[in-house]
Design a protein around this motif. Structure first.
Motif, PDB file in Angstrom:
ATOM      1  N   SER A   1       0.862  -1.179   0.000  1.00  0.00           N
ATOM      2  CA  SER A   1       0.000   0.000   0.000  1.00  0.00           C
ATOM      3  C   SER A   1       0.897   1.227   0.000  1.00  0.00           C
ATOM      4  O   SER A   1       1.852   1.305   0.770  1.00  0.00           O
ATOM      5  N   SER A   2       0.612   2.176  -0.873  1.00  0.00           N
ATOM      6  CA  SER A   2       1.451   3.363  -0.999  1.00  0.00           C
ATOM      7  C   SER A   2       0.588   4.609  -1.125  1.00  0.00           C
ATOM      8  O   SER A   2      -0.388   4.635  -1.873  1.00  0.00           O
TER       9      SER A   2
ATOM     10  N   THR B   1       3.859  -1.743   4.250  1.00  0.00           N
ATOM     11  CA  THR B   1       3.679  -0.311   4.443  1.00  0.00           C
ATOM     12  C   THR B   1       5.034   0.390   4.442  1.00  0.00           C
ATOM     13  O   THR B   1       6.071  -0.244   4.590  1.00  0.00           O
TER      14      THR B   1
ATOM     15  N   ARG C   1       5.707   2.855   6.693  1.00  0.00           N
ATOM     16  CA  ARG C   1       5.794   3.573   7.966  1.00  0.00           C
ATOM     17  C   ARG C   1       7.177   3.450   8.605  1.00  0.00           C
ATOM     18  O   ARG C   1       7.845   2.437   8.460  1.00  0.00           O
TER      19      ARG C   1
ATOM     20  N   LYS D   1       1.094  -7.108   8.579  1.00  0.00           N
ATOM     21  CA  LYS D   1       1.612  -5.872   8.001  1.00  0.00           C
ATOM     22  C   LYS D   1       3.129  -5.872   8.164  1.00  0.00           C
ATOM     23  O   LYS D   1       3.646  -6.105   9.254  1.00  0.00           O
TER      24      LYS D   1
ATOM     25  N   ASN E   1       6.651  -3.805   7.783  1.00  0.00           N
ATOM     26  CA  ASN E   1       7.158  -2.426   7.799  1.00  0.00           C
ATOM     27  C   ASN E   1       8.684  -2.425   7.628  1.00  0.00           C
ATOM     28  O   ASN E   1       9.434  -2.210   8.581  1.00  0.00           O
TER      29      ASN E   1
ATOM     30  N   HIS F   1      -4.256   1.687   9.967  1.00  0.00           N
ATOM     31  CA  HIS F   1      -3.241   0.939  10.709  1.00  0.00           C
ATOM     32  C   HIS F   1      -3.651   0.624  12.143  1.00  0.00           C
ATOM     33  O   HIS F   1      -2.821   0.233  12.954  1.00  0.00           O
TER      34      HIS F   1
END
Length: 246
Positions: free
Chosen positions: A49-50, A148, A150, A172, A174, A237
């Motif tokens: 996801s961007s 992600t 983040r 998810k 990261n 999130h």
């Protein structure tokens, strides 16, 4: 090492797996984390996801070096700066990304919940739920995990973020959690990646034009998002599926 106590806080096999992966990946390079997640741990069932925001070129470039056909999900809220949409198209072209997915709110829901188009002002959480959370929830039903961009340095709310999380439904990943602002800048310069045009105008974090303003010197990178409100995240999130969100 940033990892919660498994025995005290989680019991599900998925949460335990997330914690173990997070511990394993903690000192890995981002490219190695991505390759392992994409080609081994979640092969065939992982997407990125961007936001195509200020730092997005780094993750998109890293992914393009591993699998340029990996699904890249962009939440098109119809409230983005026009510069973001141009930047999205520019990056997708120069990086050779062949599987860009533009998600929008369900038209019927949009008419029901925001017929006047001013929900962002009246109830920003509800606006994010309509235009970001629910569309993303629907598509991530098709994946085991999503990546992600983040980073822990971005805000106090992300300072203890693990490399891999379980939110009750999806993993998810990261990979850039440990990266600093200098790491991002160095990578962009080294690989001659184009910058988002709003960065030089004081936007280190870029969301919808209705809810984003430039950041003052010394503030968190995300201080310009929903400025003046208690709101700090759009909601995608949050551990909203009954998981522990470790």
């Amino acid at each position: 090492m940033i990892i919660n106590n498994i025995a005290d806080q989680v019991a599900s096999p998925e949460a335990i797996r997330a914690a173990k992966l997070s511990a394993r990946y903690e000192n890995w390079a981002a490219a190695d984390i991505l390759r392992d997640a994409i080609e081994h741990e979640f092969i065939g069932s992982i997407a990125l996801s961007s936001s195509f925001g200020a730092d997005s070129a780094v993750m998109l470039h890293l992914v393009s070096q591993i699998n340029s056909d990996l699904p890249v999900i962009f939440l098109d809220t119809d409230r983005h700066f026009f510069q973001t949409l141009q930047y999205r198209d520019q990056l997708a072209k120069i990086l050779g990304l062949t599987n860009l997915i533009n998600l929008k709110a369900d038209k019927a829901e949009e008419q029901d919940f925001d017929p006047k188009g001013n929900l962002w002002k009246l109830a920003p959480d509800a606006c994010c739920a309509l235009r970001k959370v629910r569309p993303l929830n629907r598509i991530t039903d098709d994946y085991t995990a999503w990546i992600t961009g983040r980073k822990r340095h971005q805000a106090a709310t992300r300072a203890n973020m693990p490399i891999v999380e379980w939110d009750g439904r999806n993993f998810k990943v990261n990979p850039l959690a440990n990266w600093t602002a200098d790491d991002i800048a160095d990578y962009i310069e080294t690989h001659a990646l184009p910058a988002h045009p709003l960065v030089e105008q004081g936007y280190p974090s870029i969301g919808c034009f209705t809810c984003t303003k430039p950041v003052e010197v010394g503030e968190d990178a995300r201080a310009g998002r929903w400025a003046g409100q208690d709101k700090t995240e759009c909601g995608i999130h949050k551990p909203i599926f009954g998981g522990d969100g470790i």
